[in-house]
Scaffold this motif. Structure first.
Motif, PDB file in Angstrom:
ATOM      1  N   PRO A 167     -14.359 112.545 -13.417  1.00 39.00           N
ATOM      2  CA  PRO A 167     -12.910 112.590 -13.160  1.00 39.00           C
ATOM      3  C   PRO A 167     -12.067 113.066 -14.341  1.00 39.00           C
ATOM      4  N   THR A 168     -12.672 113.271 -15.500  1.00 36.91           N
ATOM      5  CA  THR A 168     -11.874 113.578 -16.694  1.00 36.91           C
ATOM      6  C   THR A 168     -11.101 114.880 -16.542  1.00 36.91           C
ATOM      7  N   ASP A 169     -11.771 115.951 -16.137  1.00 33.06           N
ATOM      8  CA  ASP A 169     -11.094 117.238 -15.982  1.00 33.06           C
ATOM      9  C   ASP A 169     -10.003 117.166 -14.919  1.00 33.06           C
ATOM     10  N   TYR A 170     -10.257 116.418 -13.838  1.00 30.67           N
ATOM     11  CA  TYR A 170      -9.254 116.289 -12.765  1.00 30.67           C
ATOM     12  C   TYR A 170      -8.005 115.582 -13.280  1.00 30.67           C
ATOM     13  N   VAL A 171      -8.196 114.474 -14.037  1.00 29.67           N
ATOM     14  CA  VAL A 171      -7.056 113.725 -14.568  1.00 29.67           C
ATOM     15  C   VAL A 171      -6.276 114.570 -15.559  1.00 29.67           C
ATOM     16  N   LEU A 172      -6.999 115.263 -16.459  1.00 28.91           N
ATOM     17  CA  LEU A 172      -6.319 116.127 -17.419  1.00 28.91           C
ATOM     18  C   LEU A 172      -5.555 117.245 -16.709  1.00 28.91           C
ATOM     19  N   GLY A 173      -6.120 117.777 -15.640  1.00 30.24           N
ATOM     20  CA  GLY A 173      -5.423 118.818 -14.876  1.00 30.24           C
ATOM     21  C   GLY A 173      -4.127 118.313 -14.272  1.00 30.24           C
ATOM     22  N   LYS A 174      -4.127 117.083 -13.775  1.00 27.90           N
ATOM     23  CA  LYS A 174      -2.889 116.504 -13.230  1.00 27.90           C
ATOM     24  C   LYS A 174      -1.850 116.291 -14.323  1.00 27.90           C
ATOM     25  N   ILE A 175      -2.313 115.969 -15.536  1.00 34.16           N
ATOM     26  CA  ILE A 175      -1.373 115.714 -16.637  1.00 34.16           C
ATOM     27  C   ILE A 175      -0.725 117.010 -17.120  1.00 34.16           C
ATOM     28  N   VAL A 176      -1.539 118.056 -17.317  1.00 30.56           N
ATOM     29  CA  VAL A 176      -1.011 119.309 -17.876  1.00 30.56           C
ATOM     30  C   VAL A 176      -0.448 120.230 -16.810  1.00 30.56           C
ATOM     31  N   GLY A 177      -0.709 119.963 -15.546  1.00 38.60           N
ATOM     32  CA  GLY A 177      -0.114 120.766 -14.476  1.00 38.60           C
ATOM     33  C   GLY A 177      -0.924 121.970 -14.052  1.00 38.60           C
ATOM     34  N   HIS A 178      -2.143 122.137 -14.527  1.00 41.44           N
ATOM     35  CA  HIS A 178      -2.998 123.241 -14.072  1.00 41.44           C
ATOM     36  C   HIS A 178      -4.454 122.803 -14.192  1.00 41.44           C
ATOM     37  N   ASP A 179      -5.344 123.555 -13.556  1.00 42.52           N
ATOM     38  CA  ASP A 179      -6.758 123.171 -13.531  1.00 42.52           C
ATOM     39  C   ASP A 179      -7.352 123.176 -14.937  1.00 42.52           C
ATOM     40  N   VAL A 180      -8.161 122.140 -15.230  1.00 39.78           N
ATOM     41  CA  VAL A 180      -8.873 122.032 -16.503  1.00 39.78           C
ATOM     42  C   VAL A 180     -10.363 122.069 -16.202  1.00 39.78           C
ATOM     43  N   THR A 181     -11.056 123.008 -16.822  1.00 42.41           N
ATOM     44  CA  THR A 181     -12.500 123.159 -16.602  1.00 42.41           C
ATOM     45  C   THR A 181     -13.214 123.139 -17.957  1.00 42.41           C
ATOM     46  N   ILE A 182     -13.286 121.976 -18.549  1.00 39.78           N
ATOM     47  CA  ILE A 182     -13.935 121.810 -19.847  1.00 39.78           C
ATOM     48  C   ILE A 182     -15.350 121.291 -19.629  1.00 39.78           C
ATOM     49  N   SER A 183     -16.310 121.972 -20.208  1.00 40.17           N
ATOM     50  CA  SER A 183     -17.707 121.517 -20.149  1.00 40.17           C
ATOM     51  C   SER A 183     -17.963 120.593 -21.340  1.00 40.17           C
ATOM     52  N   TRP A 184     -17.655 119.324 -21.149  1.00 39.90           N
ATOM     53  CA  TRP A 184     -17.680 118.365 -22.246  1.00 39.90           C
ATOM     54  C   TRP A 184     -19.069 118.157 -22.822  1.00 39.90           C
ATOM     55  N   LEU A 185     -20.096 118.282 -22.013  1.00 38.07           N
ATOM     56  CA  LEU A 185     -21.447 117.920 -22.453  1.00 38.07           C
ATOM     57  C   LEU A 185     -22.368 119.120 -22.620  1.00 38.07           C
ATOM     58  N   SER A 186     -21.821 120.316 -22.604  1.00 37.32           N
ATOM     59  CA  SER A 186     -22.697 121.483 -22.711  1.00 37.32           C
ATOM     60  C   SER A 186     -22.146 122.606 -23.576  1.00 37.32           C
ATOM     61  N   HIS A 187     -20.908 122.525 -24.021  1.00 29.24           N
ATOM     62  CA  HIS A 187     -20.331 123.587 -24.825  1.00 29.24           C
ATOM     63  C   HIS A 187     -19.664 123.012 -26.079  1.00 29.24           C
ATOM     64  N   SER A 188     -19.738 123.790 -27.164  1.00 27.01           N
ATOM     65  CA  SER A 188     -19.053 123.415 -28.408  1.00 27.01           C
ATOM     66  C   SER A 188     -17.600 123.839 -28.321  1.00 27.01           C
ATOM     67  N   PRO A 189     -16.666 123.120 -28.954  1.00 23.87           N
ATOM     68  CA  PRO A 189     -16.877 121.892 -29.742  1.00 23.87           C
ATOM     69  C   PRO A 189     -16.750 120.625 -28.917  1.00 23.87           C
ATOM     70  N   TRP A 190     -16.691 120.779 -27.574  1.00 22.92           N
ATOM     71  CA  TRP A 190     -16.400 119.624 -26.717  1.00 22.92           C
ATOM     72  C   TRP A 190     -17.513 118.589 -26.762  1.00 22.92           C
ATOM     73  N   ILE A 191     -18.753 119.016 -26.979  1.00 23.19           N
ATOM     74  CA  ILE A 191     -19.841 118.025 -27.039  1.00 23.19           C
ATOM     75  C   ILE A 191     -19.639 117.064 -28.210  1.00 23.19           C
ATOM     76  N   TYR A 192     -19.116 117.564 -29.323  1.00 26.53           N
ATOM     77  CA  TYR A 192     -18.884 116.692 -30.480  1.00 26.53           C
ATOM     78  C   TYR A 192     -17.709 115.748 -30.217  1.00 26.53           C
ATOM     79  N   PHE A 193     -16.687 116.258 -29.550  1.00 23.50           N
ATOM     80  CA  PHE A 193     -15.566 115.386 -29.169  1.00 23.50           C
ATOM     81  C   PHE A 193     -16.047 114.288 -28.235  1.00 23.50           C
ATOM     82  N   SER A 194     -16.949 114.628 -27.329  1.00 21.83           N
ATOM     83  CA  SER A 194     -17.464 113.632 -26.383  1.00 21.83           C
ATOM     84  C   SER A 194     -18.199 112.513 -27.109  1.00 21.83           C
TER      85      SER A 194
END
Length: 312
Positions: free
Chosen positions: A152-179
């Motif tokens: 649900p993380t990308d869906y919630v972030l999309g509702k907050i910022v007003g557009h679709d969010v498609t972040i690959s948190w567990l497979s792409h840098s630097p998002w894996i480190y943030f995760s």
């Protein structure tokens, strides 16, 4: 009838074997009390440590028979391995980021909770709940929250910022480190909070009252009173958290599995992979000793700073 007692008044001139053993036990009673603990320490700590030191200098490979002496070759393999060097760098980066963020959030929570207010006990109980959850469960929970496309993380972030969010948190840098940082901070910030709150409650209230009478503002009182008195507790909390976070393994194993590739290999994960996935036990043991020496240097520095802070 002539006496058969010896000159010391005992029959036969010496004590019976059972009496001699009893007398020996009485004389060495204090050593007998600690003997089981010493044997246990030697069996569980000293012997494995010496055995691992021997393994690091031989070819102890599950795939190759025999244990030929190879000198420092295992250490050279670890030092020349770019994955090993990267794992040390990543361990340092994640450890520093985790500890700094956890310290700042824990201090903010401690400052907010040091004063009594209605519902304070309930709020504190909720804050410290993550401390009692297994790191494996924490990693699995955050993996489910961040995993695309069902998390649900990308869906919630999309509702907050007003557009679709498609972040690959567990497979792409630097998002894996943030995760990984998010999961660790969520679980261990309460640890910082508890220690710092204990330090804040130990500061004498009359110091703040005197500062207020002298017209000292809240920010100046924080720098002049709170931080100096809190310094030993800060060093204690930071030392304990550094010792724990440099061993980061559980959440990485569950959330990323070391991937993609070797991008999330920490020192612990690298040693585990080399030793128990690739079966190069000698190389993994040599890497463990290198990691142990580096950790001992860091801990020695922190302990000296902590003792100096307590002396002041």
């Amino acid at each position: 009838m002539p006496s058969i007692a010896g000159e010391d008044g005992r029959f036969g001139g010496e004590l019976p074997p059972l009496s001699r053993f009893s007398d020996w036990c009485d004389r060495n009673f204090k050593w007998l009390l600690v003997a089981p603990a010493v044997v246990l320490i030697v069996a569980l700590s000293v012997y494995p440590l010496l055995f691992s030191l021997w393994v690091s200098f031989v070819n102890y490979d599950f795939q190759i028979p025999g244990h030929a002496f190879v000198g420092f070759r295992n250490f050279e393999q670890v030092i020349n391995d770019p994955v090993a060097r990267w794992s040390l760098v990543l361990t340092a980066i994640l450890s520093a980021a985790n500890v700094v963020i956890e310290f700042l959030l824990g201090l903010a929570l401690a400052l907010a909770m040091v004063r009594d207010f209605p519902g304070r006990g309930l709020v504190m109980s909720v804050i410290i709940v993550p401390l009692f959850i297994s790191p494996v469960i924490v990693g699995q929970a955050w993996a489910l929250l961040l995993q695309r496309p069902f998390g649900p993380t990308d869906y919630v972030l999309g509702k907050i910022v007003g557009h679709d969010v498609t972040i690959s948190w567990l497979s792409h840098s630097p998002w894996i480190y943030f995760s990984l940082i998010i999961a660790d901070v969520w679980q261990w910030t309460p640890f910082m909070f508890v220690i710092l709150l204990a330090g804040l409650t130990a500061i004498p209230p009359n110091l703040y009252e005197a500062a207020e009478l002298d017209g000292v503002g809240a920010w100046q009182a924080f720098w002049s009173i709170t931080l100096p008195y809190l310094r030993p507790m800060i060093l204690l909390a930071v030392t304990f958290r550094l010792l724990d976070t440099i061993k980061l393994f559980d959440t990485i194993f569950i959330m990323t599995g070391g991937g993609p590739g070797t991008k999330t290999y920490t020192a612990s994960f690298y040693l585990y992979t080399v030793g128990f996935s690739q079966f190069h036990l000698s190389q993994a043991t040599a890497g463990s000793w290198i990691f142990l020496v580096l950790t001992a240097i860091m801990v020695g520095f922190l302990v000296r700073r902590l003792l100096r802070a307590e002396a002041e």
